[in-house]
Design a protein around this motif. Sequence first.
Motif, PDB file in Angstrom:
ATOM      1  N   TRP A 159       0.861  -1.186   0.000  1.00 56.47           N
ATOM      2  CA  TRP A 159       0.000   0.000   0.000  1.00 56.47           C
ATOM      3  C   TRP A 159       0.898   1.238   0.000  1.00 56.47           C
ATOM      4  O   TRP A 159       2.030   1.188   0.464  1.00 56.47           O
ATOM      5  N   ALA A 160       0.379   2.341  -0.525  1.00 53.96           N
ATOM      6  CA  ALA A 160       1.165   3.581  -0.567  1.00 53.96           C
ATOM      7  C   ALA A 160       0.261   4.769  -0.264  1.00 53.96           C
ATOM      8  O   ALA A 160      -0.928   4.740  -0.575  1.00 53.96           O
ATOM      9  N   PRO A 161       0.829   5.823   0.337  1.00 57.65           N
ATOM     10  CA  PRO A 161       0.030   7.031   0.592  1.00 57.65           C
ATOM     11  C   PRO A 161      -0.454   7.610  -0.734  1.00 57.65           C
ATOM     12  O   PRO A 161       0.281   7.554  -1.725  1.00 57.65           O
ATOM     13  N   ASP A 162      -1.671   8.144  -0.759  1.00 58.19           N
ATOM     14  CA  ASP A 162      -2.151   8.751  -2.017  1.00 58.19           C
ATOM     15  C   ASP A 162      -2.344  10.252  -1.874  1.00 58.19           C
ATOM     16  O   ASP A 162      -3.057  10.855  -2.646  1.00 58.19           O
ATOM     17  N   THR A 163      -1.707  10.835  -0.881  1.00 54.99           N
ATOM     18  CA  THR A 163      -1.693  12.291  -0.583  1.00 54.99           C
ATOM     19  C   THR A 163      -2.973  12.817   0.076  1.00 54.99           C
ATOM     20  O   THR A 163      -2.982  13.939   0.547  1.00 54.99           O
ATOM     21  N   ALA A 164      -4.046  12.015   0.129  1.00 52.08           N
ATOM     22  CA  ALA A 164      -5.247  12.496   0.815  1.00 52.08           C
ATOM     23  C   ALA A 164      -5.015  12.416   2.327  1.00 52.08           C
ATOM     24  O   ALA A 164      -4.364  11.505   2.821  1.00 52.08           O
ATOM     25  N   HIS A 165      -5.528  13.416   3.028  1.00 51.13           N
ATOM     26  CA  HIS A 165      -5.457  13.363   4.485  1.00 51.13           C
ATOM     27  C   HIS A 165      -6.692  14.051   5.056  1.00 51.13           C
ATOM     28  O   HIS A 165      -7.382  14.788   4.353  1.00 51.13           O
ATOM     29  N   ARG A 166      -6.969  13.785   6.289  1.00 54.63           N
ATOM     30  CA  ARG A 166      -8.160  14.359   6.917  1.00 54.63           C
ATOM     31  C   ARG A 166      -7.931  14.463   8.410  1.00 54.63           C
ATOM     32  O   ARG A 166      -7.003  13.871   8.957  1.00 54.63           O
ATOM     33  N   GLU A 167      -8.778  15.242   9.053  1.00 58.96           N
ATOM     34  CA  GLU A 167      -8.753  15.323  10.504  1.00 58.96           C
ATOM     35  C   GLU A 167     -10.075  14.769  11.000  1.00 58.96           C
ATOM     36  O   GLU A 167     -11.138  15.209  10.567  1.00 58.96           O
ATOM     37  N   LEU A 168     -10.004  13.767  11.846  1.00 57.53           N
ATOM     38  CA  LEU A 168     -11.199  13.090  12.326  1.00 57.53           C
ATOM     39  C   LEU A 168     -11.554  13.626  13.704  1.00 57.53           C
ATOM     40  O   LEU A 168     -10.692  13.703  14.584  1.00 57.53           O
ATOM     41  N   ASP A 169     -12.818  14.005  13.869  1.00 58.07           N
ATOM     42  CA  ASP A 169     -13.312  14.490  15.160  1.00 58.07           C
ATOM     43  C   ASP A 169     -13.747  13.268  15.965  1.00 58.07           C
ATOM     44  O   ASP A 169     -14.719  12.609  15.631  1.00 58.07           O
ATOM     45  N   LEU A 170     -12.996  12.941  17.019  1.00 56.86           N
ATOM     46  CA  LEU A 170     -13.225  11.682  17.717  1.00 56.86           C
ATOM     47  C   LEU A 170     -14.428  11.683  18.652  1.00 56.86           C
ATOM     48  O   LEU A 170     -15.044  10.660  18.878  1.00 56.86           O
ATOM     49  N   ASP A 171     -14.737  12.843  19.233  1.00 54.39           N
ATOM     50  CA  ASP A 171     -15.834  12.818  20.212  1.00 54.39           C
ATOM     51  C   ASP A 171     -16.973  13.768  19.863  1.00 54.39           C
ATOM     52  O   ASP A 171     -17.883  13.978  20.656  1.00 54.39           O
ATOM     53  N   GLY A 172     -16.908  14.348  18.653  1.00 54.44           N
ATOM     54  CA  GLY A 172     -18.012  15.209  18.222  1.00 54.44           C
ATOM     55  C   GLY A 172     -17.932  16.632  18.731  1.00 54.44           C
ATOM     56  O   GLY A 172     -18.752  17.469  18.380  1.00 54.44           O
ATOM     57  N   SER A 173     -16.934  16.920  19.582  1.00 55.06           N
ATOM     58  CA  SER A 173     -16.856  18.267  20.163  1.00 55.06           C
ATOM     59  C   SER A 173     -15.920  19.165  19.375  1.00 55.06           C
ATOM     60  O   SER A 173     -15.902  20.378  19.572  1.00 55.06           O
ATOM     61  N   GLY A 174     -15.102  18.566  18.511  1.00 55.56           N
ATOM     62  CA  GLY A 174     -14.135  19.353  17.763  1.00 55.56           C
ATOM     63  C   GLY A 174     -12.845  19.581  18.537  1.00 55.56           C
ATOM     64  O   GLY A 174     -11.891  20.139  18.005  1.00 55.56           O
ATOM     65  N   THR A 175     -12.810  19.178  19.806  1.00 57.51           N
ATOM     66  CA  THR A 175     -11.603  19.423  20.606  1.00 57.51           C
ATOM     67  C   THR A 175     -10.627  18.253  20.524  1.00 57.51           C
ATOM     68  O   THR A 175      -9.446  18.412  20.775  1.00 57.51           O
ATOM     69  N   THR A 176     -11.143  17.055  20.211  1.00 53.66           N
ATOM     70  CA  THR A 176     -10.278  15.874  20.144  1.00 53.66           C
ATOM     71  C   THR A 176     -10.252  15.360  18.717  1.00 53.66           C
ATOM     72  O   THR A 176     -11.203  14.729  18.268  1.00 53.66           O
ATOM     73  N   THR A 177      -9.179  15.685  18.017  1.00 53.71           N
ATOM     74  CA  THR A 177      -9.110  15.277  16.620  1.00 53.71           C
ATOM     75  C   THR A 177      -7.857  14.431  16.402  1.00 53.71           C
ATOM     76  O   THR A 177      -6.892  14.527  17.164  1.00 53.71           O
ATOM     77  N   VAL A 178      -7.902  13.616  15.376  1.00 56.30           N
ATOM     78  CA  VAL A 178      -6.730  12.822  15.007  1.00 56.30           C
ATOM     79  C   VAL A 178      -6.493  13.011  13.514  1.00 56.30           C
ATOM     80  O   VAL A 178      -7.426  12.994  12.724  1.00 56.30           O
ATOM     81  N   LYS A 179      -5.226  13.242  13.171  1.00 51.90           N
ATOM     82  CA  LYS A 179      -4.873  13.378  11.756  1.00 51.90           C
ATOM     83  C   LYS A 179      -4.742  11.986  11.163  1.00 51.90           C
ATOM     84  O   LYS A 179      -4.153  11.094  11.764  1.00 51.90           O
ATOM     85  N   GLN A 180      -5.306  11.819   9.982  1.00 49.06           N
ATOM     86  CA  GLN A 180      -5.222  10.525   9.300  1.00 49.06           C
ATOM     87  C   GLN A 180      -4.709  10.728   7.879  1.00 49.06           C
ATOM     88  O   GLN A 180      -4.948  11.782   7.272  1.00 49.06           O
ATOM     89  N   VAL A 181      -4.020   9.721   7.377  1.00 50.06           N
ATOM     90  CA  VAL A 181      -3.555   9.732   5.998  1.00 50.06           C
ATOM     91  C   VAL A 181      -4.207   8.559   5.289  1.00 50.06           C
ATOM     92  O   VAL A 181      -4.509   7.537   5.914  1.00 50.06           O
ATOM     93  N   ARG A 182      -4.426   8.713   3.995  1.00 49.87           N
ATOM     94  CA  ARG A 182      -5.052   7.635   3.236  1.00 49.87           C
ATOM     95  C   ARG A 182      -3.989   6.878   2.439  1.00 49.87           C
ATOM     96  O   ARG A 182      -3.128   7.482   1.821  1.00 49.87           O
ATOM     97  N   LEU A 183      -4.079   5.571   2.494  1.00 49.61           N
ATOM     98  CA  LEU A 183      -3.203   4.716   1.710  1.00 49.61           C
ATOM     99  C   LEU A 183      -4.072   4.021   0.657  1.00 49.61           C
ATOM    100  O   LEU A 183      -5.284   3.845   0.855  1.00 49.61           O
ATOM    101  N   HIS A 184      -3.438   3.594  -0.433  1.00 51.17           N
ATOM    102  CA  HIS A 184      -4.219   2.887  -1.460  1.00 51.17           C
ATOM    103  C   HIS A 184      -3.359   1.801  -2.088  1.00 51.17           C
ATOM    104  O   HIS A 184      -2.132   1.817  -1.985  1.00 51.17           O
ATOM    105  N   THR A 185      -4.028   0.863  -2.740  1.00 49.16           N
ATOM    106  CA  THR A 185      -3.332  -0.191  -3.465  1.00 49.16           C
ATOM    107  C   THR A 185      -4.232  -0.646  -4.615  1.00 49.16           C
ATOM    108  O   THR A 185      -5.456  -0.594  -4.503  1.00 49.16           O
ATOM    109  N   ALA A 186      -3.621  -1.066  -5.693  1.00 38.97           N
ATOM    110  CA  ALA A 186      -4.383  -1.636  -6.813  1.00 38.97           C
ATOM    111  C   ALA A 186      -4.696  -3.077  -6.487  1.00 38.97           C
ATOM    112  O   ALA A 186      -3.880  -3.771  -5.873  1.00 38.97           O
ATOM    113  N   ILE A 187      -5.884  -3.531  -6.842  1.00 37.48           N
ATOM    114  CA  ILE A 187      -6.269  -4.927  -6.562  1.00 37.48           C
ATOM    115  C   ILE A 187      -6.882  -5.552  -7.803  1.00 37.48           C
ATOM    116  O   ILE A 187      -7.214  -4.857  -8.760  1.00 37.48           O
ATOM    117  N   GLY A 188      -7.080  -6.859  -7.747  1.00 34.49           N
ATOM    118  CA  GLY A 188      -7.765  -7.570  -8.822  1.00 34.49           C
ATOM    119  C   GLY A 188      -6.854  -7.798 -10.025  1.00 34.49           C
ATOM    120  O   GLY A 188      -5.706  -7.424 -10.037  1.00 34.49           O
TER     121      GLY A 188
END
Length: 188
Positions: A159-188
Motif C-alpha cells: 500500500w502507498a500514501p495517495d496524498t489524501a489526508h483528513r482530521e477526524l473528530d473523535l468525540d463530536g466536540s471538535g476538541t479531540t481530533t486525530v490526523k489521518q492519511v489515506r493509503l491505497h493499493t491496486a487490486i484484482g
Amino acid sequence: MSHDHPHPGGPTADVSVRVAWSDDADAIATVQLRAWPELYAGLLPAEVLPTDVEAVAAQWRQAMSRPADARNRVLVALERNRVVGFALTSPATDPDCDPVADGELAEVTLDPAERAKGHGSRLLQAAVDTLAADRFTRAVTWVNAGDDALRTFLTDAGWAPDTAHRELDLDGSGTTTVKQVRLHTAIG
C-alpha cells in the motif's frame, strides 16, 4: 516451522480467516474493546472509551444482519475457533472515490495480545481478496498519522500514501481530533 511448506505463513488447521457470522458479534466487540485503549492512547482519555461489550456487540449484530450495502463485509481471523482479529471492507465513501471501482478497508483490528503471529497478514490478504471478489479495482484505507506500526505493516504489503489526508473528530466536540492519511493499493 518446516521450510518445505508450499505456502510459508499460509493457513494451517489452527489459523484461518472467514466471513463473520452474527454469532461472532460478542467476540468481535471484545477484540475491539481490547484494541481501543492502545489505538486511542494519547488521543482520548481511557474513561470515555466504551467498555460495555454487550452494547457494542448489539451494534455489530445489527450491522451484520442488515448491512446498508451487500458489499459491506466483516471478516474474522481465527486461532482454532477463537476470534483474534477482524477486518471490514466496503465501497469507499470518500467524495473523491468511485464507489464502484474503489473499495475501502475500513478497519483491520487485532487483539493486542495476538500480534506478530501472522493474523494481520492473513486478514489483510483476505480483505483484499474480498474486495477483488466484489469487483473493486482499487482499495483505500485511513490510518492515524501517528500509527507507525499499522502504516509500516500496510506499506510493506504494497500500500502507498495517495496524498489524501483528513482530521477526524473523535468525540463530536471538535476538541479531540486525530490526523489521518489515506493509503491505497491496486487490486484484482
